[in-house]
Design an enzyme around this catalytic site. Structure first.
Site: not given
Length: 242
Positions: A13-15
């Site tokens: 995941f990109d956060v």
């Protein structure tokens, strides 16, 4: 044809922007400063100025760089350029909220996959973000850990190496992100399967995220993280929560 959502062991995941509402955090802080100093700011104008300033060649690591960014954008917003306000913008990252669906959707997805965070934020900020999201991650890679930032392929290679040590490969990963520039394009070039979470589906433009040189059609596409979790449940034959 895209691989089944059930064929993966990991979700990376990109956060910031995918799970954490950084645009709301930035514009909310700027609005607070504006109110105290007798003016107002337009959120989209602020994000456009932020986007340009954030990607200057002398930009530093995020969110520490927000001190510098504030000094650049304040005059264009009619705000005082005092450093203390820049520090306030930087420090606001510790209280930025997740999107309303993020925490619950991550908890659902963690029942089936190992979740890995991949963020250009520094470790100190990520620790706050992770707590906001319910600490759902199996592992996390930050700009401090990798020594680089997405879309540098070297960032992704460190994640591949970690997964490899657990006996798996990049074909076991679905990369989930909202940024075409930082994530979707590079993940495609590296041969990953990706999932675009189009957080700004109801708003024109790229907001606070740099515009990609070209749009990459994702393997999977949802307008919310809850949409992804629902699709996974449906693929597994489970009842999708109302």
């Amino acid at each position: 044809m895209s691989k089944s959502l059930l064929s993966f062991k990991y979700l990376t995941f990109d956060v910031v922007g995918t799970l954490i509402d950084f645009e709301g955090g930035i514009t909310g802080c700027l609005a607070g400063i504006a109110a105290e100093t007798g003016t107002t700011v337009d959120g989209e104008t602020a994000l456009a100025l932020y986007r340009k300033a954030r990607y200057d060649t002398d930009a530093g690591l995020f969110p520490d760089d927000l001190v510098r960014v504030y000094g650049v954008i304040a005059p264009g917003l009619g705000l005082p350029a005092d450093r203390r306000y820049g520090e306030r913008l930087r420090d606001s990252a510790a209280s930025w909220s997740g999107f309303p669906d993020s925490k619950a959707a991550l908890a659902r997805l963690a029942q089936r996959y190992r979740l890995i965070a991949m963020t250009n934020a520094r470790r100190w900020a990520f620790e706050h973000f992770s707590r906001e999201l319910g600490d759902p991650f199996h592992a996390a890679f930050t700009a401090d850990d990798t020594g680089t930032e997405k879309p540098d392929p070297a960032f992704f290679q460190q994640v591949f190496a970690f997964v490899g040590r657990e006996g798996h490969g990049k074909d076991d990963i679905l990369h989930v992100a909202q940024s075409q520039y930082h994530d979707i394009g590079v993940s495609r070039s590296l041969g990953m399967t990706n999932c675009w979470i189009q957080r700004r589906h109801a708003v024109a433009g790229y907001g606070g995220t740099i515009e990609p040189a070209e749009f990459t059609v994702p393997d999977h596409h949802f307008t919310s993280l809850a949409g992804l979790a629902d699709a996974v449940d449906a693929a597994a034959g489970q009842v999708v929560p109302a």
